[in-house]
Design a protein around this motif. Structure first.
Motif, mmCIF file in Angstrom:
data_model
loop_
_atom_site.group_PDB
_atom_site.id
_atom_site.type_symbol
_atom_site.label_atom_id
_atom_site.label_comp_id
_atom_site.label_asym_id
_atom_site.label_seq_id
_atom_site.Cartn_x
_atom_site.Cartn_y
_atom_site.Cartn_z
ATOM 1 N N GLN A 212 0.933 -1.120 -0.029
ATOM 2 C CA GLN A 212 -0.213 0.024 -0.122
ATOM 3 C C GLN A 212 0.759 1.360 0.158
ATOM 4 O OE1 GLN A 212 -3.226 -0.093 -0.321
ATOM 5 N NE2 GLN A 212 -3.061 -2.282 -0.642
ATOM 6 N N ALA A 213 2.146 1.185 -0.066
ATOM 7 C CA ALA A 213 2.981 2.375 -0.123
ATOM 8 C C ALA A 213 2.793 3.159 -1.296
ATOM 9 C CB ALA A 213 4.519 1.906 0.029
ATOM 10 N N PRO A 214 2.930 4.386 -1.239
ATOM 11 C CA PRO A 214 2.711 5.167 -2.390
ATOM 12 C C PRO A 214 4.101 4.908 -3.503
ATOM 13 C CG PRO A 214 2.949 6.614 -0.383
ATOM 14 C CD PRO A 214 3.196 5.313 -0.062
ATOM 15 N N LEU A 215 3.564 5.106 -4.592
ATOM 16 C CA LEU A 215 4.572 4.832 -5.710
ATOM 17 C C LEU A 215 5.196 5.977 -6.081
ATOM 18 C CD1 LEU A 215 5.720 3.077 -8.176
ATOM 19 C CD2 LEU A 215 3.833 3.578 -9.495
ATOM 20 N N MET A 216 6.520 6.378 -6.369
ATOM 21 C CA MET A 216 6.932 7.527 -6.800
ATOM 22 C C MET A 216 7.762 7.181 -8.008
ATOM 23 S SD MET A 216 9.972 10.031 -5.319
ATOM 24 C CE MET A 216 8.961 10.738 -3.892
ATOM 25 N N ILE A 217 7.677 8.113 -9.084
ATOM 26 C CA ILE A 217 8.180 7.963 -10.394
ATOM 27 C C ILE A 217 8.871 9.218 -10.680
ATOM 28 C CG2 ILE A 217 7.599 7.678 -12.853
ATOM 29 C CD1 ILE A 217 5.158 6.018 -11.862
ATOM 30 N N TRP B 212 -6.134 10.518 3.224
ATOM 31 C CA TRP B 212 -5.685 10.705 1.972
ATOM 32 C C TRP B 212 -4.707 11.810 2.055
ATOM 33 C CZ3 TRP B 212 -5.821 13.715 -2.789
ATOM 34 C CH2 TRP B 212 -5.190 13.079 -3.681
ATOM 35 N N SER B 213 -5.459 12.995 2.639
ATOM 36 C CA SER B 213 -4.576 14.299 2.817
ATOM 37 C C SER B 213 -3.408 14.101 3.796
ATOM 38 C CB SER B 213 -5.435 15.463 3.346
ATOM 39 O OG SER B 213 -5.718 15.354 4.605
ATOM 40 N N LYS B 214 -3.618 13.264 4.698
ATOM 41 C CA LYS B 214 -2.275 12.921 5.545
ATOM 42 C C LYS B 214 -1.392 12.258 4.844
ATOM 43 C CE LYS B 214 -1.200 10.782 10.253
ATOM 44 N NZ LYS B 214 -1.760 9.692 11.022
ATOM 45 N N GLU B 215 -1.486 11.305 4.068
ATOM 46 C CA GLU B 215 -0.490 10.729 3.216
ATOM 47 C C GLU B 215 0.095 11.396 2.298
ATOM 48 O OE1 GLU B 215 -0.384 6.235 1.454
ATOM 49 O OE2 GLU B 215 -2.150 6.879 2.629
ATOM 50 N N VAL B 216 -0.736 12.313 1.788
ATOM 51 C CA VAL B 216 -0.299 13.439 0.758
ATOM 52 C C VAL B 216 0.716 14.441 1.407
ATOM 53 C CG1 VAL B 216 -0.668 15.243 -0.697
ATOM 54 C CG2 VAL B 216 -2.233 13.238 -0.909
ATOM 55 N N PHE B 217 0.215 14.817 2.618
ATOM 56 C CA PHE B 217 1.193 15.711 3.621
ATOM 57 C C PHE B 217 2.384 14.858 3.871
ATOM 58 C CE2 PHE B 217 2.746 16.699 7.691
ATOM 59 C CZ PHE B 217 3.150 18.066 7.591
ATOM 60 N N GLN B 218 2.434 13.560 4.398
ATOM 61 C CA GLN B 218 3.664 12.766 4.671
ATOM 62 C C GLN B 218 4.527 12.769 3.573
ATOM 63 O OE1 GLN B 218 1.881 9.281 6.100
ATOM 64 N NE2 GLN B 218 1.862 9.959 8.321
ATOM 65 N N VAL B 219 4.154 12.422 2.213
ATOM 66 C CA VAL B 219 5.185 12.370 1.172
ATOM 67 C C VAL B 219 5.505 13.851 0.756
ATOM 68 C CG1 VAL B 219 4.979 12.172 -1.241
ATOM 69 C CG2 VAL B 219 3.608 10.401 -0.047
ATOM 70 N N TRP B 220 4.756 14.709 0.845
ATOM 71 C CA TRP B 220 5.190 16.104 0.624
ATOM 72 C C TRP B 220 6.249 16.556 1.548
ATOM 73 C CZ3 TRP B 220 3.848 20.737 3.356
ATOM 74 C CH2 TRP B 220 4.177 21.876 2.760
ATOM 75 N N SER B 221 6.126 16.271 2.936
ATOM 76 C CA SER B 221 7.066 16.819 3.864
ATOM 77 C C SER B 221 8.309 15.927 3.861
ATOM 78 C CB SER B 221 6.490 16.731 5.157
ATOM 79 O OG SER B 221 5.882 15.417 5.713
ATOM 80 N N GLY B 222 8.241 14.567 3.589
ATOM 81 C CA GLY B 222 9.355 13.805 3.441
ATOM 82 C C GLY B 222 10.367 14.076 2.098
ATOM 83 N N LEU B 223 9.820 14.806 1.086
ATOM 84 C CA LEU B 223 10.583 15.244 0.135
ATOM 85 C C LEU B 223 10.779 16.784 0.406
ATOM 86 C CD1 LEU B 223 8.505 13.582 -2.780
ATOM 87 C CD2 LEU B 223 10.651 13.168 -2.116
ATOM 88 N N GLN B 224 10.873 17.240 1.402
ATOM 89 C CA GLN B 224 11.415 18.499 2.007
ATOM 90 C C GLN B 224 10.335 19.626 1.394
ATOM 91 O OE1 GLN B 224 14.554 18.796 3.386
ATOM 92 N NE2 GLN B 224 13.938 16.335 3.666
ATOM 93 N N GLU B 225 9.246 19.363 1.232
ATOM 94 C CA GLU B 225 8.035 20.418 0.681
ATOM 95 C C GLU B 225 8.334 21.113 -0.383
ATOM 96 O OE1 GLU B 225 7.354 22.801 4.166
ATOM 97 O OE2 GLU B 225 7.125 21.255 5.598
ATOM 98 N N PRO B 226 8.417 20.329 -1.578
ATOM 99 C CA PRO B 226 8.591 21.094 -2.782
ATOM 100 C C PRO B 226 7.173 21.635 -3.322
ATOM 101 C CG PRO B 226 8.393 18.524 -3.055
ATOM 102 C CD PRO B 226 8.352 19.000 -1.730
ATOM 103 N N THR B 227 7.423 22.415 -4.468
ATOM 104 C CA THR B 227 5.993 22.897 -4.853
ATOM 105 C C THR B 227 5.284 21.728 -5.195
ATOM 106 O OG1 THR B 227 7.285 23.086 -6.971
ATOM 107 C CG2 THR B 227 7.060 25.145 -5.725
#
Length: 150
Positions: A75-80, A103-118
């Motif tokens: 169930q982990a997000p797929l990054m390409i 879903w927004s929490k998971e989106v936030f975790q991905v975004w913050s884990g990538l150093q908050e890009p645009t």
């Protein structure tokens, strides 16, 4: 700057490094993006993870070796990495399970884990930008991102 909603015509325009989409079965945008990504999303959804044979695990345990692999959560997000294919750096597929808060929490975790890009978010079908915005502010006060409605 606050959250802005993009039209369908400008959805693939440059402006955000990270694009987040729901899984392939849940969004027409994901299907369109998959074509530009050479069907990497479709291929990954059909991929069967190889499992280490039981015998190998027993040998590792008996020899007191450290395990050399970590199983990946299905169930982990797929990054390409999409820098050569689209006007962004990454496309991340975050599975949608009919709950905007989760879903927004998971989106936030991905975004913050990538150093908050645009950020550009392609919302699941039937979801409003306002609903996502309400769920997002529970995690972060910044609303500097773009949204594309399905």
């Amino acid at each position: 700057m606050s959250m802005s909603v993009l039209s369908q015509a400008s959805a693939f325009n440059p402006g955000s490094d990270l694009w987040i989409v729901p899984q392939l079965e849940k969004s027409q945008w994901t299907a369109r993006l998959d074509w530009y990504l050479n069907f990497q999303i479709c291929k990954s959804s059909r991929h069967k993870m190889a499992h280490t044979p039981l015998f190998v695990n027993e040998v590792i345990k008996e020899a007191e070796l450290d395990t050399f692999y970590r199983p990946v959560n299905a169930q982990a997000p797929l990054m390409i990495a999409s820098e050569q294919l689209l006007p962004n750096k990454w496309v991340v597929v975050v599975p949608w399970a009919n709950d905007m808060t989760a879903w927004s929490k998971e989106v936030f975790q991905v975004w913050s884990g990538l150093q908050e890009p645009t950020l550009r978010i392609f919302l699941p079908p039937g979801q409003s930008a306002g609903l996502f915005q309400q769920a997002w502010v529970r995690h972060h006060s910044s609303e500097e991102f773009t949204v594309v409605l399905d």
